[in-house]
Design a protein around this motif. Structure first.
Motif, PDB file in Angstrom:
ATOM      1  N   ASN A 101      -4.817  -5.625   0.734  1.00 51.71           N
ATOM      2  CA  ASN A 101      -6.091  -5.083   0.266  1.00 51.71           C
ATOM      3  C   ASN A 101      -7.279  -5.915  -0.033  1.00 51.71           C
ATOM      4  O   ASN A 101      -8.019  -5.707  -0.920  1.00 51.71           O
ATOM      5  CB  ASN A 101      -5.657  -4.358  -1.216  1.00 51.71           C
ATOM      6  N   VAL A 102      -7.357  -6.934   0.620  1.00 51.00           N
ATOM      7  CA  VAL A 102      -8.477  -7.705   0.738  1.00 51.00           C
ATOM      8  C   VAL A 102      -9.010  -7.738   2.369  1.00 51.00           C
ATOM      9  O   VAL A 102      -9.913  -7.582   2.605  1.00 51.00           O
ATOM     10  CB  VAL A 102      -8.113  -9.230   0.256  1.00 51.00           C
ATOM     11  N   GLN A 103      -8.034  -8.473   2.933  1.00 52.09           N
ATOM     12  CA  GLN A 103      -8.385  -8.520   4.556  1.00 52.09           C
ATOM     13  C   GLN A 103      -7.427  -7.656   5.348  1.00 52.09           C
ATOM     14  O   GLN A 103      -7.795  -7.278   6.554  1.00 52.09           O
ATOM     15  CB  GLN A 103      -8.073  -9.991   5.072  1.00 52.09           C
ATOM     16  N   HIS A 104      -6.517  -7.024   4.848  1.00 57.01           N
ATOM     17  CA  HIS A 104      -5.671  -5.874   5.446  1.00 57.01           C
ATOM     18  C   HIS A 104      -5.220  -4.873   4.565  1.00 57.01           C
ATOM     19  O   HIS A 104      -4.665  -5.255   3.369  1.00 57.01           O
ATOM     20  CB  HIS A 104      -4.199  -6.931   5.805  1.00 57.01           C
ATOM     21  N   PHE A 105      -5.618  -3.757   5.047  1.00 55.94           N
ATOM     22  CA  PHE A 105      -5.279  -2.671   4.014  1.00 55.94           C
ATOM     23  C   PHE A 105      -4.367  -1.497   4.891  1.00 55.94           C
ATOM     24  O   PHE A 105      -4.834  -1.446   6.065  1.00 55.94           O
ATOM     25  CB  PHE A 105      -6.688  -1.859   3.951  1.00 55.94           C
ATOM     26  N   LEU A 148       2.103   2.105  -0.867  1.00 60.01           N
ATOM     27  CA  LEU A 148       3.032   1.079  -1.596  1.00 60.01           C
ATOM     28  C   LEU A 148       4.512   1.011  -0.787  1.00 60.01           C
ATOM     29  O   LEU A 148       4.601   2.330  -0.084  1.00 60.01           O
ATOM     30  CB  LEU A 148       3.162   1.681  -3.064  1.00 60.01           C
ATOM     31  N   ALA A 149       5.063   0.238  -0.823  1.00 61.93           N
ATOM     32  CA  ALA A 149       6.522   0.266  -0.656  1.00 61.93           C
ATOM     33  C   ALA A 149       7.274   1.390  -0.957  1.00 61.93           C
ATOM     34  O   ALA A 149       8.093   1.760  -0.059  1.00 61.93           O
ATOM     35  CB  ALA A 149       7.120  -0.987  -0.879  1.00 61.93           C
ATOM     36  N   SER A 150       6.991   1.860  -2.144  1.00 61.79           N
ATOM     37  CA  SER A 150       7.757   3.028  -2.558  1.00 61.79           C
ATOM     38  C   SER A 150       7.381   4.142  -2.077  1.00 61.79           C
ATOM     39  O   SER A 150       8.149   5.172  -2.008  1.00 61.79           O
ATOM     40  CB  SER A 150       7.754   3.149  -4.134  1.00 61.79           C
ATOM     41  N   VAL A 170       4.827  -2.504   4.660  1.00 61.98           N
ATOM     42  CA  VAL A 170       3.632  -1.959   3.906  1.00 61.98           C
ATOM     43  C   VAL A 170       3.583  -3.059   3.051  1.00 61.98           C
ATOM     44  O   VAL A 170       2.242  -3.185   2.294  1.00 61.98           O
ATOM     45  CB  VAL A 170       4.224  -0.702   3.268  1.00 61.98           C
ATOM     46  N   ALA A 171       4.232  -3.644   2.051  1.00 57.93           N
ATOM     47  CA  ALA A 171       3.950  -4.708   0.871  1.00 57.93           C
ATOM     48  C   ALA A 171       3.340  -5.559   1.569  1.00 57.93           C
ATOM     49  O   ALA A 171       2.623  -6.320   0.535  1.00 57.93           O
ATOM     50  CB  ALA A 171       5.336  -4.714   0.201  1.00 57.93           C
ATOM     51  N   SER A 172       3.128  -6.037   2.664  1.00 58.97           N
ATOM     52  CA  SER A 172       2.816  -7.198   3.069  1.00 58.97           C
ATOM     53  C   SER A 172       1.106  -7.062   3.005  1.00 58.97           C
ATOM     54  O   SER A 172       0.153  -8.079   3.283  1.00 58.97           O
ATOM     55  CB  SER A 172       3.087  -7.772   4.630  1.00 58.97           C
ATOM     56  N   PHE A 173       0.418  -6.019   2.967  1.00 55.66           N
ATOM     57  CA  PHE A 173      -1.001  -5.591   3.029  1.00 55.66           C
ATOM     58  C   PHE A 173      -1.547  -6.005   1.645  1.00 55.66           C
ATOM     59  O   PHE A 173      -0.937  -5.729   0.714  1.00 55.66           O
ATOM     60  CB  PHE A 173      -1.219  -4.127   3.417  1.00 55.66           C
ATOM     61  N   THR A 194     -10.558  -8.399  -6.318  1.00 51.75           N
ATOM     62  CA  THR A 194      -9.747  -8.976  -5.168  1.00 51.75           C
ATOM     63  C   THR A 194      -8.282  -8.318  -5.193  1.00 51.75           C
ATOM     64  O   THR A 194      -7.755  -8.386  -6.196  1.00 51.75           O
ATOM     65  CB  THR A 194      -9.493 -10.497  -5.119  1.00 51.75           C
ATOM     66  N   GLY A 195      -7.970  -7.851  -3.983  1.00 56.67           N
ATOM     67  CA  GLY A 195      -6.636  -6.997  -3.859  1.00 56.67           C
ATOM     68  C   GLY A 195      -6.567  -5.802  -4.723  1.00 56.67           C
ATOM     69  O   GLY A 195      -5.495  -5.107  -4.666  1.00 56.67           O
ATOM     70  N   ALA A 196      -7.720  -5.207  -5.324  1.00 54.67           N
ATOM     71  CA  ALA A 196      -7.488  -3.974  -5.904  1.00 54.67           C
ATOM     72  C   ALA A 196      -7.150  -2.905  -4.975  1.00 54.67           C
ATOM     73  O   ALA A 196      -7.634  -2.754  -3.922  1.00 54.67           O
ATOM     74  CB  ALA A 196      -9.035  -3.530  -6.723  1.00 54.67           C
ATOM     75  N   ARG A 197      -6.334  -1.911  -5.405  1.00 55.17           N
ATOM     76  CA  ARG A 197      -5.920  -1.012  -4.412  1.00 55.17           C
ATOM     77  C   ARG A 197      -7.051   0.035  -4.371  1.00 55.17           C
ATOM     78  O   ARG A 197      -7.723   0.442  -5.155  1.00 55.17           O
ATOM     79  CB  ARG A 197      -4.556  -0.138  -5.111  1.00 55.17           C
TER      80      ARG A 197
END
Length: 187
Positions: A79-83, A37-39, A74-77, A20-23
């Motif tokens: 990687n589960v339901q939003h990529f 990533l935000a960076s 960008v930080a709000s994604f 879950t949430g893995a990039r």
């Protein structure tokens, strides 16, 4: 809009899904395709993300993101339901474009949006080099059975990247499917 789909793959057991949430991170010969990533947000990225041509292709009103505002977006994604997945050139590391997936886990389907830096000529070869392994990632490790994309008929750049390929199956032209920025219905 044109309704495209990626052919169905068999359902994957939950044990095969990515953590879950893995990039997402995929290396190919000329590209790195990975979760943004935000960076990663630079003034140049904010400029092209706000570009009128790109926003028109996505049927979006002006966003006027500042660098900090885009970093927060960008930080709000999750990687589960939003990529939000960037396509980076090797070895320069230049961001060429992105994939945005919205996932409905209960149905095991994802809706895809593509965006590209409007100042570069991005062709099928860039999308296809990143697309095959990204499909493998979504189908084999993220529990997705089907990916769809609704492409506005006015988004010529994306239509020409997708049309007449074995990777997307054109299903229909959905007449007056989407409300445009001016409130008028669009195909």
């Amino acid at each position: 809009t044109g309704g495209f789909r990626i052919p169905l793959h068999g359902a994957q057991p939950a044990a095969m899904q990515a953590a879950t949430g893995a990039r997402v991170h995929i290396d190919t010969p000329h590209l790195v395709t990975r979760s943004l990533l935000a960076s990663d947000v630079t003034p140049e990225f904010a400029m092209w993300f706000n570009d009128a041509q790109m926003l028109q292709g996505l049927n979006l009103a002006p966003l006027n993101f500042s660098v900090d505002g885009l970093r927060a977006f960008v930080a709000s994604f999750d990687n589960v339901q939003h990529f939000l997945i960037g396509i980076f050139s090797k070895p320069q590391g230049r961001l060429l474009g992105f994939y945005n997936f919205s996932v409905a886990p209960q149905h095991r389907v994802a809706t895809l949006t593509l965006g590209a830096d409007p100042q570069i000529k991005i062709g099928r070869e860039v999308f296809w080099e990143s697309w095959f392994p990204l499909c493998d990632e979504m189908f084999d490790h993220r529990g997705i059975d089907k990916i769809t994309s609704r492409v506005l008929t006015t988004n010529r750049k994306l239509l020409f990247a997708l049309i007449d390929t074995e990777h997307f199956v054109y299903e229909a032209t959905l007449k007056q499917e989407i409300a445009g920025k001016d409130g008028k219905r669009l195909d």
